[in-house]
Design an enzyme around this catalytic site. Structure first.
Site, short mmCIF file in Angstrom:
data_model
loop_
_atom_site.label_atom_id
_atom_site.label_comp_id
_atom_site.label_asym_id
_atom_site.label_seq_id
_atom_site.Cartn_x
_atom_site.Cartn_y
_atom_site.Cartn_z
N PHE A 95 0.62 -1.25 0.07
CA PHE A 95 0.25 0.11 0.08
C PHE A 95 0.80 1.21 -0.11
O PHE A 95 1.78 1.51 0.94
CB PHE A 95 -0.76 0.00 1.21
CG PHE A 95 -1.90 1.11 1.36
CD1 PHE A 95 -2.66 1.43 0.27
CD2 PHE A 95 -2.01 1.86 2.48
CE1 PHE A 95 -3.70 2.40 0.66
CE2 PHE A 95 -2.83 2.89 2.48
CZ PHE A 95 -3.92 3.30 1.49
N GLU A 134 0.72 2.49 10.71
CA GLU A 134 -0.80 2.50 10.65
C GLU A 134 -1.57 3.55 11.37
O GLU A 134 -2.68 3.54 11.82
CB GLU A 134 -1.17 1.23 10.72
CG GLU A 134 -0.85 0.18 9.34
CD GLU A 134 -1.79 -0.86 8.88
OE1 GLU A 134 -2.89 -0.61 9.21
OE2 GLU A 134 -1.57 -1.63 8.28
N ASP A 141 -9.11 1.46 8.48
CA ASP A 141 -10.07 0.91 9.39
C ASP A 141 -9.99 -0.62 9.43
O ASP A 141 -10.22 -1.28 10.45
CB ASP A 141 -11.64 1.41 9.07
CG ASP A 141 -11.80 2.77 9.33
OD1 ASP A 141 -10.92 3.70 10.00
OD2 ASP A 141 -12.84 3.63 8.89
N GLN A 192 7.85 -12.88 44.41
CA GLN A 192 6.44 -12.16 44.31
C GLN A 192 6.70 -11.14 43.48
O GLN A 192 5.69 -10.76 42.65
CB GLN A 192 5.77 -11.69 45.71
CG GLN A 192 4.36 -11.51 45.52
CD GLN A 192 3.73 -11.43 46.94
OE1 GLN A 192 4.34 -10.52 47.72
NE2 GLN A 192 2.49 -11.86 47.14
N THR A 238 2.19 6.79 2.50
CA THR A 238 3.00 7.80 2.90
C THR A 238 4.20 8.42 2.15
O THR A 238 4.51 7.68 1.10
CB THR A 238 3.50 6.86 4.26
OG1 THR A 238 2.83 6.43 4.93
CG2 THR A 238 4.51 7.89 4.94
N GLY A 253 2.52 12.07 6.43
CA GLY A 253 2.61 10.90 7.48
C GLY A 253 1.25 10.65 8.14
O GLY A 253 0.43 10.11 7.61
#
Ligand code: CAA
Length: 386
Positions: free
Chosen positions: A123, A364, A240, A279, A126, A131
């Site tokens: 894809f 992303e 999305d 612990q 950018t 950006g």
């Protein structure tokens, strides 16, 4: 782990991806990182196992699954190495615009090869000056007869140079801002299309990150996806759908780091006992496990909700991306801490996981952008309730 009531098919996908992770990714990850070698052999094994087309409908040669199945596989691969898993996942991001908005001819032409792993996708959004501001793209596409002529440079493109099919955002009308952006398919080897050097990165070093350079690159006008002006909308819808996949990388990385820290804590003796009996260490592991499971539960709910066919999942997708990747960063840092000095050594996988985790909070859409997306949705919802 919570019982998420996976179907038989989903268990099969998870187990297949887990087997590839255990047998191929984990044994190779340190060298892939050290040598910065693109994992084409492993991607070919994923293809032979029919995992490349998980999210592609059966009519185009895929498995016909959804975001959930894709995330299950991504999570498993990410337990081993997110440099490998992002190289796998970038195919979905690259082919997303074709799948969601492509014409029947475009789908028939490109999706079967991508589903079969014969072609890889990427894809191209950018740019040096675009950006976080995805609407600030400067690459142009000018219609000349039956062709668009592309000029400009894309930056930091995952699978750049390795992929065969690129979905690329370019401006077709400079006067309309982001509404003047359009989405195109550009094939590797198109004259005028070349690649910059492979970037040297802090983490995910086996993944390929390169510039895409367009110099009077002519593509058929049929390679426009949807209509002119739809580029920004397609980009947002694509992100999305893809952001849960980044969350899956976060969940997988966190689980991988946690598993390693638990195993180490059982073996490492200090003060005359395994450190898991201390612990202070138990509390760290408990927080890491709780956060990882919470991220997984949110991821699975969001992915199932998307696959159920809801139209608007912008907010949920941003929420799970930011939550799961912030968890991954925290868990990776704490896993190194549990191992103490050994965690800092390159002989062990946790320092790589910590380096790798950082990109999840950045790519992303940075987690600050995700918070902005969630925040603006909350404002819109509040106004619409008035
Ligand atoms: N779905 C549908 N429509 C959307 C939308 C969505 N998710 N988001 C925005 N829109 C619409 C808005 O409703 C608005 O429409 P109107 O003009 O009709 O009101 C229009 O698009 C413009 O929206 P905004 O004003 O919100 O746009 P903006 O310019 O302020 O930017 C942004 C919004 C969320 C910050 C966006 O720029 C963004 O997501 N930035 C991050 C970019 C990003 O994620 N880059 C990742 C690159 S890919 C990558 O990293 C892959 C990899 O390597 C693995």
């Amino acid at each position: 782990m919570i019982d998420y009531a996976l179907t038989d098919d989903q268990v099969m996908i998870r187990d297949l991806a887990r087997k590839i992770t255990e047998e191929k990714i984990i044994p190779a990850r340190a060298e892939l990182d050290e040598q910065e070698v693109f994992p084409s052999d492993i991607l070919n094994i994923m293809a032979q196992s029919d995992l490349m087309g998980l999210y592609i409908p059966e009519e185009y040669g895929g498995f016909g699954g959804g975001v959930f199945e894709f995330c299950l596989a991504t999570e498993e691969f990410s337990k081993g190495c997110i440099g490998v898993s992002v190289s796998f996942a970038a195919n979905a991001l690259g082919s997303g615009p074709i799948l969601m908005f492509g014409s029947e001819e475009q789908k028939k032409k490109y999706l079967p090869d991508i589903a079969a792993g014969k072609k890889w996708a990427a894809f191209g959004l950018t740019e040096p000056n675009a950006g976080s501001d995805a609407g600030g793209v400067q690459t142009t596409a000018v219609l000349d007869g039956n062709e668009y002529v592309l000029n400009g440079t894309k930056q930091w493109i995952t699978n750049g140079g390795e992929a065969d099919v690129y979905t690329v955002v370019a401006i077709t009308d400079k006067n309309k801002g982001s509404r003047g952006a359009s989405m195109f398919i550009v094939e590797k080897d198109t004259p005028g299309f070349s690649f910059g050097k492979k970037e040297k990165k802090m983490g995910i070093r086996c993944s390929a990150t390169r510039e895409l350079i367009f110099e009077d690159c002519r593509i058929p006008k049929e390679n426009l996806i949807g209509k002119e002006g739809m580029g920004f909308l397609i980009t947002m819808k694509n992100l999305d759908k893809s952001r849960p996949g980044i969350a899956a990388q976060g969940v997988g990385l966190a689980q991988g780091a946690l598993d390693y820290a638990v195993k180490y804590s059982k073996e490492r003796q200090q003060f005359g006992k395994p450190i898991i009996a201390i612990q202070a260490v138990q509390f760290m592991l408990a927080d890491m496990a709780t956060q990882t499971e919470a991220a997984r539960a949110l991821l699975y709910s969001v992915a199932r909700s998307i696959d159920s066919g809801i139209k608007d999942y912008t907010k949920e997708s941003a929420m799970v991306k930011l939550f799961a990747t912030d968890v991954a960063m925290r868990v990776a840092v704490d896993a190194v801490q549990v191992m103490g000095g050994y965690g800092y050594m390159r002989e062990y996988p946790l320092e790589k996981m910590m380096r790798d985790a950082k990109i999840l909070q950045i790519y992303e859409g940075t987690n600050q952008i995700q918070r902005g997306v969630v925040g603006s949705k909350l404002v819109k919802e509040a106004i619409s309730r008035k």
